[in-house]
Design an enzyme around this catalytic site. Structure first.
Site, PDB file in Angstrom:
ATOM      1  N   HIS A 151      -7.620  -5.164  -0.348  1.00 28.79           N
ATOM      2  CA  HIS A 151      -6.634  -4.481   0.142  1.00 28.79           C
ATOM      3  C   HIS A 151      -6.457  -5.150   1.398  1.00 28.79           C
ATOM      4  O   HIS A 151      -6.890  -4.540   2.459  1.00 28.79           O
ATOM      5  CB  HIS A 151      -6.833  -3.019   0.063  1.00 28.79           C
ATOM      6  CG  HIS A 151      -5.543  -2.322  -0.027  1.00 28.79           C
ATOM      7  ND1 HIS A 151      -4.794  -2.099  -1.155  1.00 28.79           N
ATOM      8  CD2 HIS A 151      -4.981  -1.426   0.903  1.00 28.79           C
ATOM      9  CE1 HIS A 151      -3.889  -0.998  -0.745  1.00 28.79           C
ATOM     10  NE2 HIS A 151      -3.998  -0.838   0.347  1.00 28.79           N
ATOM     11  N   GLU A 170      -7.924  -1.433  -3.279  1.00 33.51           N
ATOM     12  CA  GLU A 170      -7.547  -2.434  -4.261  1.00 33.51           C
ATOM     13  C   GLU A 170      -7.868  -2.012  -5.677  1.00 33.51           C
ATOM     14  O   GLU A 170      -6.763  -2.160  -6.543  1.00 33.51           O
ATOM     15  CB  GLU A 170      -7.600  -3.691  -4.109  1.00 33.51           C
ATOM     16  CG  GLU A 170      -6.633  -4.776  -4.629  1.00 33.51           C
ATOM     17  CD  GLU A 170      -5.381  -4.475  -3.923  1.00 33.51           C
ATOM     18  OE1 GLU A 170      -4.386  -5.360  -4.627  1.00 33.51           O
ATOM     19  OE2 GLU A 170      -5.222  -4.071  -2.898  1.00 33.51           O
ATOM     20  N   SER A 208       0.947  -0.983  -0.105  1.00 34.79           N
ATOM     21  CA  SER A 208      -0.051  -0.149   0.024  1.00 34.79           C
ATOM     22  C   SER A 208       0.924   1.299   0.025  1.00 34.79           C
ATOM     23  O   SER A 208       1.651   1.409  -0.957  1.00 34.79           O
ATOM     24  CB  SER A 208      -0.887  -0.223   1.165  1.00 34.79           C
ATOM     25  OG  SER A 208      -2.072   0.957   0.967  1.00 34.79           O
TER      26      SER A 208
END
Length: 615
Positions: free
Chosen positions: A323, A292, A182
C-alpha cells in the site's frame, strides 16, 4: 493511508491491521453474501453558492484556489492542473478528472503531486485535473457530526458546490471522472454510485470496496483514529447505522451501471518498489502489507459482485506490491487510456514541432522538456508551451522562457497581454541569494519560497529601486499591486511595509508601526490621504512619514501618532518639532472644552478660538 507508509510503525497497529486482513480472508464468503441495500438515503442536500476567497497561480497551468464551502462553513483548498490546450484555445472547455487522496491527506498539497508525478504526467493531457486538498480521514463523505473541530461535508462540496464554479469560471464541462487511492478509491466508487450522472468514469487504486464486511468497520475505525485521531462514529455512526451501508461500494454496485470502472490492488507481498525485510515476500512496509491485503480482498469481493450484475469493469490484480505511492503512480498512468476514452479526450498528445527562434531557445534550455503545443499567437508575438514552461518571442524583446512560480505570477499579472508585457530577460538568481527574478517589458517579477511570485512595476518599482530593491528596507514584494478602492491610486505590500502611489503624490513607502497607525486610521481614505515622503529617520531612533494632510511620527518611547497640517503642525514646527521642547507626540488631537488638544512627551498644544498655544 498516505504519506510515509514505509516508515516504521507501532507494533500494535501492524498486528491489528494484519489481524483484520486475516479475519476478512476467513469470512470473504460471508461478505459476498451480504444483504443488498434496499433503499439508500438519497444525497439531496441543497447546494449553496461556493465562492473563491483566494487564488494563487503556482505555474502557468497549476493554480490553487481557496473556495468557501457553504456546507462546511470554511475555505477549502482545491488545486487545478489545467488542460494542455488551456493557453492555445482560450475559448475551449475541458472534461474534469477528480483525483482523490488517501487517509493521511495533508492540508497543503495533494499526494498526487507531492508523492506521485501527476503534474508532469497530465501536462500533456487535455483534461482539467481537480485536486481537493485536505480531508484527512474524511472518506470524502458528509459526516453526521463534527469531529476534531471540523465539519466534514465533502460529498456536498465535491458534487454540488464545486462543479458550478468549475463550469462557470474554469472552463470545465460537466463530463467528469473520479479516481482515488486507498480511502479515495473507496470514495470514487460510492460518490459515483450515490450521485447518478455525476461521473462517467470511476477508478479505485487499492481502495477498500466493502465498508460493512466483517471486520471492516473496525479496521476503518482504527485507521481513522491512527490518521488524525478521527472517530468513525462521527462519520457514519455505529457499524449498525444505515450510513455505513449507504457508503459501501459493494452494496451500491448496482448503481454503477453505464460507468466505466477500473479496479486495482496489489497482493501485499514485496514488489518492485518495496524494500525486502529478509523474510521471503515480507517488506519493511509491514503496515502497507496489511492494508493492501485488505484492499485486495474487498476489491475481489466487489469485482465478483460486478460480475454477477453483468457490470463490466477493468480489474488489475498485481502479483505483488504494498500500500504505497509508487504503485498508485503506476496505476494512474496505466488506467489513463480507459479514463481518457470514458471522458472523451485524447489518450496521447498530438505531434508538435519546434523551430525558429523558439526552437533555439528550447534547445538551449533542456529543462523545458518536450513541446506540448505548436506555436500560437499572443499579444505582441508568439508563444509555445513545453512540459515545464512556456517560451515567448517578439521582435522587440527577443525569445525567453518563463516557468515555475514566476510563470504563475506572470499569468496572475495578465500574461503577455497584461501589465508586464513580454519577457525581456531570463530568470536569474537575486543578488541576495534568497530569491529569483525575471525582467519583463514593463516591470520585474520577483519570487522567494516565503513570499511567492509578484510583479513590481512603474512608479512603485522606481521607489523600491531607490531603496535598494530586495536588499533595501522593504524586502521582497508579498502581494501584487492593487488599485486603491476609493481614490485614484495603488498600493503594493512588501515584507517590511507598503508602497502607496497616486498621480498627485508619486510612490512612497510606509512601514513598521507607522504603517500600523496609518491602517488604524483608514490608510489613504483617512484625513491623512496618501504619503508624500517615504519613511525617514529622526533622533532617538524615531521615524517620520509626511502625508497630504498631516504627518505621522513614531519613537520607541512615544509610539505612533498623527499631527494634522494647519495650526497644530505650525505650532509644533515653531518650537523645533521633535528636537524642541515638546519632543514626540504621545496622542492624536482630541476635544477639550472650547477647542482641541494634542499631547507630546514634554507638553501639549491646545487650539482654542483658532489660536494654537504651546504649553
Amino acid at each position: 493511508m498516505r504519506r510515509g507508509q514505509g516508515r516504521r510503525i507501532r507494533g500494535s497497529r501492524t498486528l491489528r491491521l494484519l489481524t483484520a486482513a486475516v479475519v476478512l480472508a476467513l469470512t470473504a464468503g460471508t461478505a459476498a453474501a451480504a444483504p443488498a441495500l434496499a433503499a439508500p438515503t438519497p444525497h439531496t442536500q441543497a447546494p449553496g453558492v461556493a465562492t473563491v476567497q483566494r487564488m494563487d497561480w503556482l505555474t502557468d497551468r497549476r493554480v490553487a484556489l481557496w473556495i468557501v464551502s457553504p456546507s462546511m462553513s470554511a475555505p477549502i483548498q482545491v488545486q487545478l492542473l489545467l488542460a494542455r490546450d488551456w493557453n492555445t484555445k482560450p475559448d475551449a472547455k475541458f472534461p474534469a478528472l477528480f483525483l482523490l487522496d488517501g487517509l493521511r491527506a495533508q492540508e497543503n498539497e495533494s499526494g498526487w503531486t507531492h508523492d506521485a508525478g501527476a503534474e508532469a504526467f497530465f501536462a500533456e493531457k487535455n483534461v482539467n485535473v481537480i485536486l481537493p486538498i485536505g480531508g484527512q480521514s474524511s472518506f470524502y463523505s458528509d459526516w453526521l457530526t463534527k469531529d476534531n473541530g471540523v465539519n466534514y461535508q465533502w460529498e456536498t462540496f465535491l458534487t454540488k458546490e464545486l462543479p458550478p464554479l468549475l463550469e462557470t469560471q474554469w472552463r470545465t464541462t460537466n463530463v467528469r471522472g473520479l479516481a482515488g487511492l486507498s480511502m479515495g478509491g473507496t470514495s470514487a466508487m460510492f460518490l459515483a454510485a450515490r450521485n447518478p450522472g455525476f461521473a462517467r468514469y470511476a477508478a479505485s487504486y487499492s481502495g477498500f470496496l466493502s465498508t460493512t464486511s466483517i471486520g471492516m468497520p473496525q479496521a476503518i475505525s482504527f485507521a481513522m483514529g491512527d490518521a488524525g485521531g478521527f472517530d468513525s462514529e462521527a462519520m457514519w455512526g455505529l457499524p449498525t447505522n444505515p450510513a455505513w451501508a449507504e457508503h459501501d461500494p459493494y452494496l451500491l454496485a448496482d448503481k454503477l451501471k453505464n460507468i466505466s470502472l477500473y479496479v486495482s490492488s496489489g497482493s501485499g507481498m514485496t514488489g518492485p518498489y518495496d524494500q525486502a525485510m529478509g523474510i521471503p515476500g515480507v517488506s519493511t512496509n509491514v503496515a502497507g502489507m496489511g492494508l493492501e491485503i485488505l484492499s485486495r480482498l474487498t476489491s475481489q469481493t466487489f469485482a465478483t459482485k460486478l460480475n454477477k450484475l453483468a457490470i463490466p469493469a477493468q480489474i488489475n490484480y498485481r502479483p505483488s506490491g504494498t500500500h504505497s505511492w509508487p504503485y498508485w503512480d503506476f496505476e494512474m498512468r496505466q488506467s489513463w487510456p480507459q479514463a481518457a476514452t470514458a471522458i472523451g479526450t485524447q489518450i496521447e498528445k498530438p505531434l508538435c514541432g519546434v523551430g525558429g527562434a523558439i526552437g533555439g531557445t528550447a534547445a538551449a534550455n533542456q529543462w523545458l522538456g518536450d513541446c506540448l503545443t505548436g506555436e500560437y499567437q499572443i499579444p505582441g508575438g508568439i508563444a509555445q508551451d513545453f512540459r515545464s514552461g512556456r517560451v515567448f518571442y517578439s521582435p522587440v524583446t527577443g525569445t525567453y522562457p518563463v516557468a515555475g512560480r514566476i510563470g504563475g505570477g506572470y499569468v496572475a499579472a495578465g500574461g503577455p497581454g497584461g501589465a508586464l508585457g513580454m519577457p525581456a530577460g531570463f530568470e536569474l538568481a537575486a543578488p541576495d541569494g534568497k530569491g529569483r527574478f525575471q525582467v519583463f517589458e514593463h516591470g520585474i517579477s520577483y519570487w522567494t519560497p516565503e513570499t511567492g511570485a509578484h510583479a513590481v512595476r512603474g512608479a512603485v518599482l522606481e521607489e523600491w529601486g531607490r531603496q535598494g530593491h530586495e536588499r533595501g528596507a522593504l524586502g521582497y514584494p508579498t502581494g501584487d499591486e492593487r488599485k486603491t478602492p476609493n481614490k485614484d491610486g495603488a498600493s503594493q505590500g512588501f515584507q517590511i511595509g507598503t508602497v502607496f502611489y497616486s498621480p498627485a503624490t508619486g510612490a512612497h513607502s510606509v512601514q513598521g508601526l507607522i504603517l500600523g497607525k496609518y491602517g488604524q486610521m483608514g490608510f489613504e481614505d483617512s484625513w491623512l490621504g496618501f504619503p508624500t515622503t517615504s519613511e525617514a529617520s529622526l533622533k532617538d531612533f524615531g521615524k517620520f512619514n509626511q502625508f497630504e494632510n498631516g504627518n505621522l511620527y513614531w519613537s520607541p518611547l512615544s509610539g505612533a501618532w498623527a499631527v494634522h497640517n494647519g495650526p497644530f503642525f505650525d505650532a509644533y514646527r515653531s518650537v523645533g518639532f521633535e528636537n524642541g521642547k515638546l519632543g514626540f507626540p504621545t496622542s492624536d488631537e482630541f476635544d477639550i472644552p472650547g477647542g482641541k488638544q494634542q499631547n507630546f512627551q514634554f507638553g501639549n498644544i491646545t487650539l482654542i478660538g483658532g489660536k494654537a498655544d504651546v504649553r
